[in-house]
Design an enzyme around this catalytic site. Structure first.
Site, PDB file in Angstrom:
ATOM      1  N   CYS A 180      47.314  44.081  26.604  1.00  0.00           N
ATOM      2  CA  CYS A 180      48.528  44.122  25.804  1.00  0.00           C
ATOM      3  C   CYS A 180      48.913  45.587  25.583  1.00  0.00           C
ATOM      4  CB  CYS A 180      48.388  43.453  24.446  1.00  0.00           C
ATOM      5  SG  CYS A 180      47.802  41.776  24.491  1.00  0.00           S
ATOM      6  N   ARG A 220      49.970  46.472  31.521  1.00  0.00           N
ATOM      7  CA  ARG A 220      48.799  46.068  30.741  1.00  0.00           C
ATOM      8  C   ARG A 220      48.828  44.596  30.353  1.00  0.00           C
ATOM      9  NH1 ARG A 220      45.785  50.002  28.048  1.00  0.00           N
ATOM     10  NH2 ARG A 220      46.245  51.989  28.977  1.00  0.00           N
ATOM     11  N   TRP A 242      49.235  40.017  26.881  1.00  0.00           N
ATOM     12  CA  TRP A 242      48.339  39.341  27.815  1.00  0.00           C
ATOM     13  C   TRP A 242      47.592  38.334  26.951  1.00  0.00           C
ATOM     14  CZ3 TRP A 242      42.989  38.769  28.506  1.00  0.00           C
ATOM     15  CH2 TRP A 242      42.589  38.331  29.775  1.00  0.00           C
ATOM     16  N   ASN A 278      47.042  44.379  19.056  1.00  0.00           N
ATOM     17  CA  ASN A 278      46.216  44.320  20.280  1.00  0.00           C
ATOM     18  C   ASN A 278      44.800  44.035  19.850  1.00  0.00           C
ATOM     19  OD1 ASN A 278      48.225  45.075  21.960  1.00  0.00           O
ATOM     20  ND2 ASN A 278      47.429  47.121  22.397  1.00  0.00           N
ATOM     21  N   GLY A 279      44.093  43.214  20.606  1.00  0.00           N
ATOM     22  CA  GLY A 279      42.688  42.948  20.284  1.00  0.00           C
ATOM     23  C   GLY A 279      42.495  41.498  19.911  1.00  0.00           C
ATOM     24  N   GLU A 337      33.766  44.776  46.770  1.00  0.00           N
ATOM     25  CA  GLU A 337      35.040  45.352  46.334  1.00  0.00           C
ATOM     26  C   GLU A 337      36.193  44.854  47.221  1.00  0.00           C
ATOM     27  OE1 GLU A 337      36.131  46.598  43.818  1.00  0.00           O
ATOM     28  OE2 GLU A 337      37.926  47.722  44.347  1.00  0.00           O
ATOM     29  N   LYS A 365      39.371  42.845  45.737  1.00  0.00           N
ATOM     30  CA  LYS A 365      40.767  43.283  45.931  1.00  0.00           C
ATOM     31  C   LYS A 365      41.598  42.127  46.471  1.00  0.00           C
ATOM     32  CE  LYS A 365      40.972  45.949  44.039  1.00  0.00           C
ATOM     33  NZ  LYS A 365      40.020  46.653  43.253  1.00  0.00           N
ATOM     34  N   GLU A 421      42.163  39.260  43.870  1.00  0.00           N
ATOM     35  CA  GLU A 421      43.021  39.648  42.749  1.00  0.00           C
ATOM     36  C   GLU A 421      44.504  39.529  43.070  1.00  0.00           C
ATOM     37  OE1 GLU A 421      41.299  43.669  42.149  1.00  0.00           O
ATOM     38  OE2 GLU A 421      41.510  43.168  40.043  1.00  0.00           O
ATOM     39  N   HIS A 475      20.753  32.378  54.249  1.00  0.00           N
ATOM     40  CA  HIS A 475      20.023  31.674  53.189  1.00  0.00           C
ATOM     41  C   HIS A 475      20.898  30.678  52.435  1.00  0.00           C
ATOM     42  CE1 HIS A 475      16.494  34.086  53.891  1.00  0.00           C
ATOM     43  NE2 HIS A 475      17.241  35.189  53.836  1.00  0.00           N
ATOM     44  N   LYS A 479      45.787  45.453  33.123  1.00  0.00           N
ATOM     45  CA  LYS A 479      45.168  46.692  33.583  1.00  0.00           C
ATOM     46  C   LYS A 479      43.963  47.097  32.752  1.00  0.00           C
ATOM     47  CE  LYS A 479      44.822  50.204  36.273  1.00  0.00           C
ATOM     48  NZ  LYS A 479      44.222  49.923  37.590  1.00  0.00           N
TER      49      LYS A 479
HETATM   50  C1  F6R Z   1      39.933  45.420  39.635  1.00  0.00           C
HETATM   51  C2  F6R Z   1      39.994  46.048  38.341  1.00  0.00           C
HETATM   52  C3  F6R Z   1      39.077  45.572  37.284  1.00  0.00           C
HETATM   53  C4  F6R Z   1      38.526  46.774  36.495  1.00  0.00           C
HETATM   54  C5  F6R Z   1      37.674  46.298  35.309  1.00  0.00           C
HETATM   55  C6  F6R Z   1      37.066  47.463  34.563  1.00  0.00           C
HETATM   56  O1  F6R Z   1      40.884  45.926  40.513  1.00  0.00           O
HETATM   57  O2  F6R Z   1      40.764  46.937  38.124  1.00  0.00           O
HETATM   58  O3  F6R Z   1      38.034  44.807  37.808  1.00  0.00           O
HETATM   59  O4  F6R Z   1      37.765  47.558  37.354  1.00  0.00           O
HETATM   60  O5  F6R Z   1      38.466  45.548  34.441  1.00  0.00           O
HETATM   61  O6  F6R Z   1      38.047  48.332  34.119  1.00  0.00           O
HETATM   62  P1  F6R Z   1      37.732  49.830  33.755  1.00  0.00           P
HETATM   63  O7  F6R Z   1      37.303  50.519  34.992  1.00  0.00           O
HETATM   64  O8  F6R Z   1      39.018  50.356  33.202  1.00  0.00           O
HETATM   65  O9  F6R Z   1      36.629  49.814  32.737  1.00  0.00           O
END
Ligand code: F6R
Length: 595
Positions: free
Chosen positions: A2, A27, A75, A99-100, A471, A475, A478, A494, A590
Site C-alpha cells: 500500500c 506498491r 493492496w 498501511n500495515g 529465480e 520471474k 510472477e 527423485h 512491490k
Molecule cells: C520478486 C520480488 C519479491 C521480493 C520479496 C522481498 O520479483 O520482488 O519476491 O524479492 O518480496 O522483497 P525485498 O527484497 O524488498 O525485501
C-alpha cells in the site's frame, strides 16, 4: 505494501494527492482513494483498480484555498478489493488512511460495536477511526484522543488521520511501516516512501517507530531527524522503454558497475561499510531474506563457501522468525532486501539484534527501516526499482555478495592477489555480459511463442545455477501466471521427472564452466521422456528443442550473469505475449510490509 500520502497547504489538493499516489501505485493497486478537508467540508472519493479510475471519479472536483488531504493506494489484506474496503475509512467527522495490519482489530471492533459504532467495511483499518471518534466524544482533546487510540493498537501501521474537529492538522502515527514528513515554504507533505516527495521538498523527517503527533504549518520544525532528500527523479522514469521491468533489465550493466565502484580495485576488495563489524570474530554467516532476495542469498551462500570458506546458512525470513532460531557465537547475521521494508525480514533482523549478534544488511534503499535497524549496511546501487518483478535489485545483490566473499577471503588471508585479480576480472566481464545483446533479445522474443501453453515449467540447474533456476521460475510465474518451478537438476530423477511429457517445458541452465557433463546427463533424462527442452548454454546441445545461446566465457559467474538476463527476458516476453501488465502483475505489490 500500500502507499499513503498526505498534504497540508494552499495548492490544489486533489492533484497533489493524485500525483503522489501515482508515484506509489506500484506498491498496491487494488483500489485507491483520497479525502480532502477544506473550509470545513470533508470530501472523499474512492475507486476500485488503478489511480486512473479514481482520477476519472473526481474529475469535476477542485479544492482551492487552504486545506488538507490524505490518500491511499491499496493492496488488500483484510477484505476484498472493493470500493467500501478502499481507504480512506471514515467515521462521523474524521477520515483515515493506514498501511500495515492491526492485529487486535476484532476485539476492538466488538467493543466499539457494543458502544453503537456502525461498521461498513471488512477492513482492520476502520476500527481506528471509530476508536478515535469514541475517545473524542469522551474527552474533546483531539491529540489526546488520537494518542489513546494509537496506544490501543497492536500491529504494524503508518497512519494519517484528518478530522473536522481540527481542520488545519494531520494526525500521524508510525510503528513498523514507513512514514516520512517533508516541508517546503508553506506546505507539508506526508508519504510512505521518498518517491512522491522528490521535487516537492528538500528536507524530510523519517519518522521513528512509536512516533505519534499532530502536524500543521506551525510545528514542522519540532520534528527530529530532519535530513536532506535526494532529488533523483530521473532514475524513476522509463527512459524510453515501454515497461519499467524492461528498462531495469537493460540498465543492469550500468548499476552493476556503480555497485562495484570504490569496492573493487585492481587486485583487492574494499568494504568500508564493514568497519563497524568485528570481522576477526566471524566464524559463520546466516543470510536471511524473502523472495528474489532469498534467491540472491542462496547464490551468496555458494560464493561465501567457495571463495571465503565460511560456513553459510540461508533462511527464509518468514520461517526463521518463528522457529526459535539458534545462532553460534561468532555468527554474522546478514539480511538482504531490495526495499528495506519487508516486514518478515525486518522482524528477523530485530529478533537477532536483540540477541546481541552483529547484523549487516544488504539493501537498495538508504534510510529504509532495515538500513536503520542493522549495525551496518552495504547498499546495492541499483537505483529505484519500479517493476514489481525484481531484476536489477537481484543482480546488484549477487554482486555485493560476490564482493563480500572476496573481501572476507582477503581478511582471512586466503586470497592471494593473483586470485583476487582473477575474480575481479571475472566481475567486470560478468557485468559486461549483462549488457543486453539485442540479437539474443529478439531470438527470445521469437521463441517464447512456443511456450504459452503446456502444463508447467521446470527451470533446472546445479550448484550456484540452482538458485538462478529458482529465480528464473519465480520471474516467470510472477508475470506470466504460468506454473513454474526451479529445481536442482540432479533431483529431478527423485520424483518430478514423473511429470515429463511433451507438454512439460524445461529451461535448462547448462554452464560450460561448472558441472556441464553432470547437468547434461540430467537434461538427457528429461529429453528422453519427451519434455520440451530449452537449453541456455554457449555450445549447441543436440538434446534440446530450443537454444538460447550465451557467450563463450572463462568462468561460471560470467555465465551466471548472462543467463540471468536471458531468464529475465524470457519471463518478460512470455508475459507480454499473454497480454499481461508486466510492471504491475496481479496480486503482487512491490514492498511487502505485512507478515
Ligand atoms: C520478486 C520480488 C519479491 C521480493 C520479496 C522481498 O520479483 O520482488 O519476491 O524479492 O518480496 O522483497 P525485498 O527484497 O524488498 O525485501
Amino acid at each position: 505494501m500500500c502507499g499513503i500520502v498526505g498534504y497540508i497547504g494552499n495548492s490544489e489538493k486533489k492533484s497533489m494527492l493524485l500525483n503522489g499516489l501515482k508515484e506509489l501505485e506500484y506498491r498496491g493497486y487494488d483500489s485507491a482513494g483520497i479525502s480532502i478537508l477544506s473550509e470545513g467540508n470533508l470530501q472523499t472519493f474512492k475507486a476500485v483498480g488503478k489511480i486512473s479510475n479514481l482520477e476519472r471519479k473526481c474529475h469535476n472536483f477542485t479544492s482551492e484555498g487552504f486545506g488538507l488531504g490524505i490518500g491511499h493506494t491499496r493492496w488488500a489484506t483484510h477484505g476484498k478489493p472493493t470500493e467500501v474496503n478502499a481507504h480512506p475509512h471514515f467515521g462521523t467527522f474524521s477520515n483515515i488512511v493506514h498501511n500495515g495490519i492491526i492485529e487486535n482489530y476484532q476485539s476492538l471492533k466488538e467493543s466499539l460495536q457494543k458502544e453503537g459504532k456502525h461498521f461498513i467495511s471488512q477492513t482492520d483499518t476502520e476500527v481506528i477511526v471509530h476508536l478515535f471518534e469514541s475517545y473524542v466524544e469522551k474527552s474533546q482533546n483531539i491529540l489526546e484522543a488520537f494518542t489513546k487510540t494509537i496506544h490501543n493498537l497492536k500491529g504494524a501501521y503508518a497512519i494519517l488521520l484528518i478530522t473536522q474537529k481540527s481542520a488545519d492538522t494531520i494526525y500521524y502515527a508510525k510503528n513498523g511501516s514507513p512514514l516520512i514528513i517533508g516541508k517546503n515554504n508553506n506546505e507539508i507533505f506526508f508519504a510512505s516512501s521518498d518517491a512522491p516527495l522528490i521535487g516537492l521538498v528538500t528536507e524530510v523527517s523519517y519518522l521513528q517507530d512509536g512516533a505519534i503527533g499532530a502536524m500543521n504549518l506551525q510545528n514542522f520544525k519540532n520534528l527530529e531527524n530532519i535530513q536532506p532528500l535526494l532529488q533523483d527523479k530521473l532514475t524513476a522514469q522509463k527512459d524510453g522503454f515501454a515497461f519499467f521491468m524492461e528498462k531495469e533489465i537493460y540498465e543492469q550493466h550500468r548499476v552493476l558497475l556503480e555497485t562495484m565502484i570504490g569496492r573493487v580495485q585492481e587486485d583487492c576488495f574494499i568494504l568500508e561499510e564493514l568497519r563497524a563489524i568485528d570481522l576477526q570474530s566471524i566464524s559463520s554467516i546466516t543470510l536471511c531474506a524473502c523472495g528474489t532476495s532469498y534467491h540472491s542469498a542462496l547464490t551468496g551462500s555458494y560464493l561465501l563457501e567457495k571463495i571465503a570458506k565460511i560456513k553459510t546458512k540461508v533462511e527464509i525470513a518468514s520461517e526463521f522468525r518463528y522457529k526459535e532460531p539458534i545462532l553460534n557465537s561468532g555468527e554474522l547475521f546478514v539480511v538482504i532486501s531490495q526495499s528495506g521494508e519487508t516486514a518478515d525480514t525486518l522482524e528477523a533482523l530485530k529478533l537477532i539484534k536483540r540477541q546481541g549478534f552483529q547484523t549487516l544488511s544488504i539493501c537498495n534503499v538508504d534510510n529504509s527501516s532495515i538500513v536503520r535497524e542493522s549495525h551496518t549496511t552495504i547498499l546495492t546501487r541499483a537505483g529505484i526499482e519500479k517493476g514489481v518483478a525484481s531484476t536489477k535489485a537481484f543482480s546488484t545483490q549477487v554482486m555485493v555478495l560476490w564482493i563480500l566473499a572476496g573481501f572476507l577471503a582477503q581478511i582471512k588471508g586466503i586470497l592471494p592477489k593473483t586470485e583476487a585479480q582473477k575474480i575481479i576480472q571475472s566481475m567486470f566481464k560478468a557485468t559486461h555480459l549483462t549488457k543486453v545483446n539485442i540479437k539474443m533479445h529478439e531470438h527470445i522474443k521469437r521463441l517464447t511463442k512456443r511456450y504459452l501453453h503446456g502444463h508447467g515449467f521446470f527451470f533446472i540447474g546445479r550448484d550456484i545455477f540452482y538458485p538462478l533456476a529458482l529465480e528464473g521460475a519465480l520471474k516467470l510465474k510472477e508475470i506470466s501466471y504460468l506454473h513454474a518451478e526451479g529445481y536442482p537438476s540432479g533431483e529431478m530423477k527423485h520424483g518430478p521427472i514423473a511429470l515429463a511429457d511433451t507438454r512439460l517445458f524445461c529451461v535448462a541452465l547448462m554452464p560450460q564452466n561448472l558441472l556441464y557433463e553432470k547437468i547434461k546427463s540430467n537434461v538427457e533424462e528429461l529429453s528422453a521422456r519427451d519434455a520440451t527442452i530449452c537449453a541456455v548454454t554457449s555450445e549447441y546441445y543436440e538434446g534440446s528443442d530450443d537454444w538460447i545461446k550465451t557467450s563463450q566465457a572463462q568462468t561460471y559467474m560470467e555465465e551466471f550473469f548472462e543467463m540471468m538476463v536471458a531468464l529475465q527476458l524470457f519471463a518478460l516476453e512470455v508475459s507480454l505475449r499473454l497480454g499481461n501488465d508486466v510492471d504491475m502483475p496481479r496480486n503482487l505489490a512491490k514492498s511487502v510490509t505485512v507478515e
